[in-house]
Design a protein around this motif. Structure first.
Motif, PDB file in Angstrom:
ATOM      1  N   GLY A  53      35.223  41.343  42.241  1.00  0.00           N
ATOM      2  CA  GLY A  53      35.257  41.708  43.654  1.00  0.00           C
ATOM      3  C   GLY A  53      36.645  42.008  44.196  1.00  0.00           C
ATOM      4  N   ARG A  54      37.663  41.963  43.337  1.00  0.00           N
ATOM      5  CA  ARG A  54      39.046  42.228  43.756  1.00  0.00           C
ATOM      6  C   ARG A  54      39.590  43.414  42.985  1.00  0.00           C
ATOM      7  NH1 ARG A  54      41.240  38.662  47.753  1.00  0.00           N
ATOM      8  NH2 ARG A  54      39.990  36.794  47.669  1.00  0.00           N
ATOM      9  N   SER A  55      40.492  44.161  43.632  1.00  0.00           N
ATOM     10  CA  SER A  55      41.105  45.299  42.942  1.00  0.00           C
ATOM     11  C   SER A  55      42.398  44.899  42.241  1.00  0.00           C
ATOM     12  CB  SER A  55      41.384  46.427  43.937  1.00  0.00           C
ATOM     13  OG  SER A  55      42.275  45.973  44.941  1.00  0.00           O
ATOM     14  N   ARG A  56      42.944  43.733  42.623  1.00  0.00           N
ATOM     15  CA  ARG A  56      44.193  43.265  42.010  1.00  0.00           C
ATOM     16  C   ARG A  56      44.268  41.748  42.099  1.00  0.00           C
ATOM     17  NH1 ARG A  56      48.062  41.902  45.768  1.00  0.00           N
ATOM     18  NH2 ARG A  56      47.506  42.384  47.911  1.00  0.00           N
ATOM     19  N   TRP A  57      45.210  41.177  41.357  1.00  0.00           N
ATOM     20  CA  TRP A  57      45.448  39.741  41.382  1.00  0.00           C
ATOM     21  C   TRP A  57      46.270  39.367  42.597  1.00  0.00           C
ATOM     22  CZ3 TRP A  57      43.335  36.025  38.602  1.00  0.00           C
ATOM     23  CH2 TRP A  57      42.751  36.348  37.385  1.00  0.00           C
ATOM     24  N   THR A  58      46.003  38.199  43.165  1.00  0.00           N
ATOM     25  CA  THR A  58      46.865  37.605  44.187  1.00  0.00           C
ATOM     26  C   THR A  58      47.368  36.291  43.590  1.00  0.00           C
ATOM     27  OG1 THR A  58      45.088  36.315  45.213  1.00  0.00           O
ATOM     28  CG2 THR A  58      45.466  38.563  46.072  1.00  0.00           C
TER      29      THR A  58
END
Length: 108
Positions: A53-58
């Motif tokens: 569900g995310r486009s990148r890591w946080t």
């Protein structure tokens, strides 16, 4: 390379136990957090695959993946939903149920 660092900077970082190589689209903070994954192949497979569900890591998602405390914890409802999901899984419920201790009864 990440962030325009030169070759010498990356080598110095690696020599001090830092991140030896980086994926340019992922921040240094995320690389640093995920560096706790010992197996390099597994670590970079993780880095290349953002959380569902995310486009990148946080940084918080990376901390969650490695079991560290996050700056913005999940809301209580999300935790409750996760517990209910685990409780519905018969295998997990059976494992958890076998480790619980019966109530202590005292004879008077």
């Amino acid at each position: 390379m990440y962030g325009g660092e030169d070759e010498q900077g990356s080598q110095a970082e690696a020599a001090h136990g830092g991140v030896a190589r980086q994926v340019a689209e992922v921040s240094f903070a995320v690389h640093n957090i995920l560096a706790s994954i010992a197996d390099e192949e597994a670590r970079f497979a993780t880095i290349l695959m953002p959380p569902p569900g995310r486009s990148r890591w946080t940084p918080d998602e990376a901390k969650r993946r490695t079991g560290r405390q996050v700056a913005k914890p999940a809301p209580p409802q999300k935790k409750i939903s996760a517990i209910h999901t685990l409780a519905k899984d018969e295998e997990v419920a059976a494992t958890r149920g076998s480790t619980t201790n019966p109530p202590c009864r005292r004879s008077v």
